[in-house]
Each structure stands twice: as structure tokens, then as C-alpha cells.
Design a protein around this motif. Structure first.
Motif, PDB file in Angstrom:
ATOM      1  N   ILE A  14      53.628  37.048  72.407  1.00  0.00           N
ATOM      2  CA  ILE A  14      53.302  37.048  73.829  1.00  0.00           C
ATOM      3  C   ILE A  14      54.522  36.877  74.730  1.00  0.00           C
ATOM      4  N   GLN A  15      55.692  36.566  74.144  1.00  0.00           N
ATOM      5  CA  GLN A  15      56.894  36.551  74.970  1.00  0.00           C
ATOM      6  C   GLN A  15      57.320  37.972  75.295  1.00  0.00           C
ATOM      7  N   ALA A  16      57.090  38.849  74.337  1.00  0.00           N
ATOM      8  CA  ALA A  16      57.635  40.190  74.469  1.00  0.00           C
ATOM      9  C   ALA A  16      56.694  41.097  75.255  1.00  0.00           C
ATOM     10  N   ASP A  17      55.532  41.320  74.726  1.00  0.00           N
ATOM     11  CA  ASP A  17      54.675  42.326  75.324  1.00  0.00           C
ATOM     12  C   ASP A  17      53.231  41.881  75.319  1.00  0.00           C
ATOM     13  N   PHE A  18      52.802  41.309  76.403  1.00  0.00           N
ATOM     14  CA  PHE A  18      51.409  40.900  76.512  1.00  0.00           C
ATOM     15  C   PHE A  18      50.566  42.160  76.700  1.00  0.00           C
ATOM     16  N   PRO A  19      49.485  42.316  75.910  1.00  0.00           N
ATOM     17  CA  PRO A  19      48.735  43.579  75.973  1.00  0.00           C
ATOM     18  C   PRO A  19      48.136  43.862  77.358  1.00  0.00           C
ATOM     19  N   LEU A  20      48.292  45.105  77.781  1.00  0.00           N
ATOM     20  CA  LEU A  20      47.651  45.555  79.020  1.00  0.00           C
ATOM     21  C   LEU A  20      46.381  46.294  78.642  1.00  0.00           C
ATOM     22  N   SER A  21      45.403  45.526  78.209  1.00  0.00           N
ATOM     23  CA  SER A  21      44.113  46.092  77.824  1.00  0.00           C
ATOM     24  C   SER A  21      43.053  45.066  78.197  1.00  0.00           C
TER      25      SER A  21
END
Lengths: 150, 155
Positions: A14-21
Motif C-alpha cells: 500500500i505504500q506503492a500503489d493503492f488499488p484504484l478499484s
């Protein structure tokens, strides 16, 4: 706070890429092999303990039209607390660190315009009576990486 | 150019993502827009560099990165781009910026180095110095955190 291997993996994710869904926590859980409730419970724990400072957006202040600079001040050791109180009172001061150097107080200042930025600096100088301030705005960014490999 | 709605989205995002099954739906309801439209707009803001990152900001001191040093370098002006790009390659370097020299301040390249101890930071700086071929540098260790917050925009 003690964190286990799953917390570490969760933090890395979750530091890098929190899902956009629509169901991001469920998606994260699928990657880690745990269910959504457990993801939420673990995150809540880490937020409550202060290990996660914030879960949300981090912005490019320049792209938002803001102006910012790094400042360094030479502060008498005896006046550190008093000067820090003056400097930290500005909402645009986001980071302030003591460092081992004759310029010992280092802070970042962000403001909605160049004029307001300059005004803040002037006021800090007047309110503290300290004129020994280095104004060090970034001229070129080579790297900014705020996620840590755990 | 950011629209009024973009600014409202940014304000919501700086308050934090709800810890609930459908966080974007909750935010979208507050913003009076459809969930899908919000998700697409956040993606747009990310792709265009306005949102630099979506996710968690962690207290790295609690995760074993207890030491940090600001390593400042005096780099010949014509070498600054090459030096900056090289230093950025190091995983221990979290920030790398060019900043102006000043009277009594000869350093023009700034790197933040995070590690587990001050001694480790010294070794990392030596490693970078060798790789980049810059010998004029100084380490400013952190002696205490006086403030650390996230900036609040449009307030």
C-alpha cells in the motif's frame, strides 16, 4: 508496535500503489491471501499506533500551484524550543528537524504563492530575531521516493 | 488547470481514504459524484503527476530506518545533472535535489539518506562519493524531529 510478516507485505503493497478499484482492500487481501476484514483490521491497528501516518493522497505541491522551500536557521542551543514553537506554528511548515551543524534547524515551508512564502520567511525572521537563515528552494528534482522497502 | 471539483477531490484525499469496503463510494457520496467518475478522476490526477502517490505514508523510524542524514554536496555546476542522476540511482537515497549555493554555504546538491544507524549513513555517503567522484561533501545527521505533518492544501 510489533508487526509481522503479513503487515510488512501489506505496508509494501500500500505504500506503492493503492488499488484504484471499487473494492481496494479486498483486492489487496487477495494478493496477500487474507480476507478484506483482516486487511482493514491490520490497517486500523497500524494507523491507531501511528505507524501509518496517513492513508491517502500525496501531492506534487508545485503542480497544485504552491511554492515551497527548504530553510536552514542558525539557532542558539538555549533558544531551540522557543524558536521551534514560532516556526512550527506556521501550517506551511511541514517538516522541521534539528541537525548537527552550525545551521541546526532545518524546515520546509510551503505556501499558496511566492509572495506568501516570502512573507512567512520575513515574519519568521522578525518573530525570532534571527536573520541567519539559508533559503534553499529546489531548482531541480532528481529523485523523490517516499516508500520504504520493508 | 485544476477544476473546483478537482480541488474538492484533493481535499478529500488528504483527509484520508475511509477504512471501509467501498472507500471511493463513501468519498464519492460526500463529493456528490458517481464512484466510477471519482476513481477515473483520481487516476487522471495520478497520471498527470498532481497526485504523486496514493497510499500509505509511514513513520519510517518505527520500521527500523532510525537514522537519517542530509548529505550535501559541492558539485561543479557543469556536472550537476550527471551527479544528480547518478545519486538518484542509489536505493538508500530517498530525495535528491539541486538547490542554490549561498554565501557561507557552498553545497548545491542535497540527498537524503535513510538507514539503520549513523555509521551506515557515513558508509553510504562514502560509497556515493566514490561512485560519483565528488569529494566535497558533508553529512548533517538528524538530531531530533521537531515537526512532521502532511501539507494541507486548499484550506
Amino acid at each position: 508496535m510489533k508487526i509481522d510478516q503479513i503487515d510488512r507485505k501489506l505496508l509494501n503493497l500500500i505504500q506503492a500503489d493503492f488499488p484504484l478499484s471499487p473494492e481496494p482492500y479486498r483486492e489487496i487481501g487477495e494478493t496477500l491471501g487474507i480476507n478484506e476484514e483482516e486487511v482493514l483490521a491490520r490497517l486500523k491497528n497500524m494507523i491507531d499506533s501511528g505507524l501509518i501516518r496517513r492513508l491517502g493522497g500525496i501531492f506534487d505541491s508545485k503542480m497544485l500551484g504552491y511554492h515551497s522551500t527548504l530553510c536552514a536557521m542558525r539557532v542558539d542551543e538555549k533558544r531551540i524550543d522557543e524558536v521551534a514553537a514560532v516556526v512550527n506554528a506556521y501550517p506551511g511548515v511541514t517538516h522541521n528537524y534539528l541537525r548537527e551543524h552550525e545551521f541546526n534547524m532545518w524546515f520546509t515551508l510551503t505556501a499558496p504563492s511566492k509572495e506568501e512564502l516570502d512573507q512567512c520567511i520575513t515574519r519568521i525572521k522578525i518573530d525570532t530575531g534571527i536573520n541567519d537563515v539559508l533559503i534553499l528552494p529546489a531548482q531541480k528534482l532528481f529523485k523523490i521516493k517516499v516508500n520504504f522497502d520493508l | 488547470m485544476l477544476s473546483a471539483q478537482d480541488k474538492r477531490i484533493i481535499k478529500e484525499l488528504q483527509n484520508g481514504l475511509p477504512l471501509a469496503s467501498r472507500p471511493y463510494q463513501i468519498m464519492a457520496a460526500r463529493l456528490k459524484m458517481p464512484e466510477e467518475e471519482l476513481i477515473n478522476r483520481i487516476r487522471y490526477l495520478k497520471e498527470n503527476g498532481i497526485v504523486r502517490r496514493l497510499g500509505a505514508a509511514v513513520r519510517h523510524q518505527d520500521l527500523g530506518f532510525k537514522a537519517n542524514a542530509m548529505v550535501v554536496w559541492d558539485v561543479p555546476d557543469d556536472k550537476i545533472c550527471a551527479a544528480g542522476n547518478l545519486m538518484a540511482e542509489f536505493k538508500e537515497v530517498t530525495h535528491c535535489y539541486q538547490r542554490p549555493r549561498q554565501t557561507g554555504w557552498p553545497y548545491n546538491l542535497f540527498t537524503m539518506v535513510h538507514s539503520h544507524s549513523n555509521e551506515e549513513c557515513v558508509k553510504i555517503a562514502e560509497k556515493i562519493a566514490r561512485a560519483v567522484g565528488i569529494n566535497q561533501y558533508n553529512l548533517l545527521f538528524s538530531a531530533g524531529e521537531l515537526k512532521k505533518i502532511s501539507m494541507r492544501y486548499f484550506e
